[in-house]
Write a protein that holds these residues in place. Structure first.
Motif, short mmCIF file in Angstrom:
data_model
loop_
_atom_site.label_atom_id
_atom_site.label_comp_id
_atom_site.label_asym_id
_atom_site.label_seq_id
_atom_site.Cartn_x
_atom_site.Cartn_y
_atom_site.Cartn_z
N THR A 163 21.40 21.78 -7.98
CA THR A 163 22.45 21.65 -6.97
C THR A 163 21.92 21.98 -5.58
O THR A 163 22.15 21.25 -4.61
N VAL A 164 21.17 23.07 -5.48
CA VAL A 164 20.63 23.49 -4.19
C VAL A 164 19.56 22.50 -3.72
O VAL A 164 19.53 22.12 -2.54
N MET A 165 18.70 22.06 -4.63
CA MET A 165 17.65 21.10 -4.27
C MET A 165 18.28 19.81 -3.74
O MET A 165 17.76 19.18 -2.80
N ALA A 166 19.40 19.40 -4.35
CA ALA A 166 20.08 18.17 -3.90
C ALA A 166 20.58 18.32 -2.48
O ALA A 166 20.56 17.36 -1.69
N LYS A 167 21.02 19.53 -2.12
CA LYS A 167 21.51 19.77 -0.76
C LYS A 167 20.37 19.75 0.27
O LYS A 167 20.61 19.60 1.46
N LEU A 168 19.15 19.89 -0.21
CA LEU A 168 17.98 19.89 0.68
C LEU A 168 17.34 18.51 0.78
O LEU A 168 16.27 18.36 1.39
N ASN A 169 18.00 17.50 0.22
CA ASN A 169 17.45 16.14 0.25
C ASN A 169 17.24 15.62 1.67
O ASN A 169 16.39 14.74 1.89
N PHE A 170 18.00 16.16 2.62
CA PHE A 170 17.86 15.68 4.01
C PHE A 170 16.45 15.90 4.54
O PHE A 170 16.01 15.19 5.44
#
Length: 212
Positions: free
Chosen positions: A81-88
């Motif tokens: 979940t956190v890694m997905a939020k860092l996709n930017f």
């Protein structure tokens, strides 16, 4: 920033480059370089999987400011979940054209008619911009805040600043958000293109009488 609760710990995750300072980005860039350098070593599939887990743990530790040991206690779903939020951080930022930027309560302006002012000759004469641009292109991003400090001015300020003030502002500009830094970088690219065109035109005008 986006605030999440993981393992009863509150963490702040940046939602975009507006939430990331240049200083933070520079350290992230150095971390990624270390990870990419390690990936050059050939290993078997099992070792590669373990290395990827270790790398992701280091990335999560960097952005959450938790220890790698604390991250290792997370559920896989929370980590994803956190890694997905860092996709930017993997997306290309689309810069916008800006004429000024603000840090704290101070506003700094980029030169509007840089090519027509004599001050540009003094910058080039000192070779500060050109030298630092070459270093940046080679991956030495540390010089970018100083490049911005050379260009940006407060309203009514002198065309050429003293070195101490430039160094002081370069340190301050390390706290600029990366969206602003990308936008100023876009301005620098346009400036470089204008200067190259200006030089070619000047050279053509100078050589024309010789050819006649």
């Amino acid at each position: 920033m986006d605030t999440l609760i993981v393992n009863e710990q509150e963490i702040d995750i940046p939602q975009g480059w507006e939430d990331v300072t240049f200083d933070k980005f520079l350290n992230f860039h150095k971390l990624l370089k270390t990870i990419l350098d390690n990936e050059k070593e050939e290993v078997d599939d099992i070792e590669k999987t373990l290395r990827n887990l270790k790398d992701n743990t280091r990335i999560l530790s960097f952005w959450t400011e938790l220890t790698e040991e604390e991250i290792s206690m997370w559920e896989m779903e929370d980590a994803q979940t956190v890694m997905a939020k860092l996709n930017f951080t993997q997306d290309n930022y689309t810069p916008i054209s800006i004429g000024s930027f603000t840090i704290g309560e101070e506003t700094f302006h980029l030169p509007e008619e840089f090519m027509t002012k004599s001050s540009f000759g003094r910058y080039i004469e000192a070779e500060q911009l050109e030298m630092q641009q070459n270093l940046i292109e080679k991956g030495n991003l540390d010089y970018l805040p100083k490049q911005i400090a050379i260009l940006a001015k407060k309203e009514g300020e002198e065309e050429k600043l003293n070195d101490d003030l430039i160094d002081e502002r370069a340190e301050k500009f390390k706290q600029l958000d990366m969206a602003t830094v990308w936008d100023v970088g876009f301005f620098l690219q346009k400036l470089e293109q204008k200067y190259m065109l200006h030089s070619l035109i000047s050279q053509a005008v100078t050589e024309t009488p010789k050819q006649q």
